[in-house]
Design a protein around this motif. Structure first.
Motif, PDB file in Angstrom:
ATOM      1  N   ARG A  11     102.084  92.543 -48.722  1.00 41.71           N
ATOM      2  CA  ARG A  11     101.300  91.313 -48.626  1.00 41.71           C
ATOM      3  C   ARG A  11     100.565  91.242 -47.298  1.00 41.71           C
ATOM      4  O   ARG A  11      99.441  90.732 -47.222  1.00 41.71           O
ATOM      5  N   THR A  12     101.195  91.735 -46.258  1.00 45.75           N
ATOM      6  CA  THR A  12     100.577  91.704 -44.937  1.00 45.75           C
ATOM      7  C   THR A  12      99.443  92.701 -44.824  1.00 45.75           C
ATOM      8  O   THR A  12      98.363  92.385 -44.305  1.00 45.75           O
ATOM      9  N   THR A  13      99.654  93.918 -45.288  1.00 46.85           N
ATOM     10  CA  THR A  13      98.669  94.987 -45.081  1.00 46.85           C
ATOM     11  C   THR A  13      97.509  94.911 -46.054  1.00 46.85           C
ATOM     12  O   THR A  13      96.388  95.308 -45.720  1.00 46.85           O
TER      13      THR A  13
ATOM     14  N   GLU B  74      94.172  97.330 -46.527  1.00 44.56           N
ATOM     15  CA  GLU B  74      94.056  98.154 -45.319  1.00 44.56           C
ATOM     16  C   GLU B  74      95.150  99.204 -45.214  1.00 44.56           C
ATOM     17  O   GLU B  74      94.953 100.257 -44.626  1.00 44.56           O
ATOM     18  N   GLY B  75      96.310  98.897 -45.764  1.00 44.47           N
ATOM     19  CA  GLY B  75      97.416  99.845 -45.726  1.00 44.47           C
ATOM     20  C   GLY B  75      98.211  99.772 -44.428  1.00 44.47           C
ATOM     21  O   GLY B  75      97.770  99.222 -43.420  1.00 44.47           O
ATOM     22  N   LEU B  76      99.386 100.364 -44.467  1.00 40.07           N
ATOM     23  CA  LEU B  76     100.297 100.384 -43.316  1.00 40.07           C
ATOM     24  C   LEU B  76     100.027 101.630 -42.487  1.00 40.07           C
ATOM     25  O   LEU B  76     100.020 102.746 -43.006  1.00 40.07           O
ATOM     26  N   ASP B  77      99.822 101.453 -41.199  1.00 43.38           N
ATOM     27  CA  ASP B  77      99.475 102.567 -40.314  1.00 43.38           C
ATOM     28  C   ASP B  77     100.691 103.275 -39.733  1.00 43.38           C
ATOM     29  O   ASP B  77     100.660 104.491 -39.519  1.00 43.38           O
ATOM     30  N   LEU B  78     101.746 102.520 -39.453  1.00 44.04           N
ATOM     31  CA  LEU B  78     102.924 103.094 -38.814  1.00 44.04           C
ATOM     32  C   LEU B  78     104.181 102.544 -39.483  1.00 44.04           C
ATOM     33  O   LEU B  78     104.360 101.327 -39.575  1.00 44.04           O
ATOM     34  N   LEU B  79     105.035 103.449 -39.947  1.00 40.10           N
ATOM     35  CA  LEU B  79     106.312 103.064 -40.534  1.00 40.10           C
ATOM     36  C   LEU B  79     107.428 103.694 -39.715  1.00 40.10           C
ATOM     37  O   LEU B  79     107.548 104.916 -39.659  1.00 40.10           O
TER      38      LEU B  79
END
Length: 311
Positions: A93-95, A98-103
């Motif tokens: 929901r947050t990303t 744009e997608g998640l850059d760092l996990l």
């Protein structure tokens, strides 16, 4: 020089404005230091833990920084697969698109009590390995191009092998062996993920693991038996003990440094590549663990090979 992880890692001048990071286990220890460092570099940080008050404190620290970093907190219990899925959903929901850059797969601990989870899996193995495996699997499709997956392992992984029958039982339980096994699983998981991403994913996503050092100040040693925990507290007062900020430096280095942008499936310590144990490097052991982890969780094997591919 400031004793910040990003400065220790030599990446204090980098900027992560516009990037989003999820740092599991980030309400204390090296996870907290990592989250704060990423906030100082301008990232939006999803802080994870179980305690709402601790999470709010980290979020406030990041939001109050002089740079453009922002944060939010999501609570999740890593012994509960539904909680892991809820964390993945909140991250999505947050990303958005744009997608998640760092996990950062950092959450975990050392647990003295012998117990099985609702899945019938030894508690340490589920929290320290199966939960990050599940979280990563659920977020694979939501990773941005050139995203980096960073998993906290430990030098404790050396000298052990993973008995996949033992993780379904607490007979003859040893808290130290359980911890060793889980940290070996972290190193094998990160290596296998790196290999599968390289072979079956064209987005440039990388996966690496690291050893943060022995960190009495992280809270880890509170789980040890009394004589050892007391000795560890004394060690924390010595000048050569690793601080949480120093332990987080390699995590931040792997997240930001240009020279490791293409590194994948590797193991690091002190911001340098280091050879893990022979068992951690065994491709067949990595493959067996990957398949068994999906079976234990009752999920489809992520990044599964096509028909005819060699294991």
């Amino acid at each position: 020089m400031r004793n910040y992880p990003e400065d220790i890692a030599g990446v204090g001048d980098e900027r992560l404005v516009g990037e989003t990071a999820l740092v599991t286990g980030s309400t204390s220890g090296i996870g907290r230091e990592t989250a704060r460092a990423l906030g100082r570099l301008g990232a939006h940080v999803i802080v994870h833990g179980r305690d709402e008050d601790d999470g709010a404190e980290v979020v406030d620290e990041i939001d109050a920084g002089v740079n453009e970093g922002t944060a939010e907190f999501v609570a999740a219990d890593f012994a509960d697969p539904e909680g892991v899925s809820a964390l993945a959903d909140a991250t999505r929901r947050t990303t958005g698109d744009e997608g998640l850059d760092l996990l950062f797969n950092n959450a975990g601990g050392y647990f003295r009590e012998a117990r099985l989870t609702d899945l019938g899996v030894e508690y340490t193995f589920q929290v320290n390995h199966l939960a990050p495996y599940q979280l990563t699997a659920e977020l694979l499709g939501d990773l941005a191009d050139d995203a980096r997956v960073i998993t906290t392992s430990s030098e404790a992984h050396r000298g052990d092998q993973i008995d996949l029958d033992a993780v379904r039982s607490v007979d003859e339980f040893s808290s130290w062996r359980a911890y060793q096994r889980s940290k070996l699983a972290n190193a094998q998981f990160a290596a296998e993920l790196g290999s599968r991403l390289r072979e079956r994913d064209d987005r440039g996503v990388t996966s690496n693991s690291f050893h943060p050092g022995a960190i009495p100040g992280s809270g880890f040693f509170r789980h040890l038996p009394a004589p050892l925990s007391g000795a560890a507290s004394a060690l924390g007062r010595l000048p050569f003990a690793t601080t949480p900020a120093e332990g987080a430096a390699t995590a931040v280095y792997l997240a930001v440094a240009d020279e490791v942008a293409d590194a994948t499936g590797r193991y690091f310590a002190d911001c340098r590549e280091k050879k893990p144990s022979t068992e951690a490097q065994d491709p067949r052991a990595q493959h067996r663990l990957w398949e068994a982890s999906a079976e234990l969780l009752g999920i489809d094997e992520p990044l599964a090979p096509s028909a005819g591919d060699e294991p």
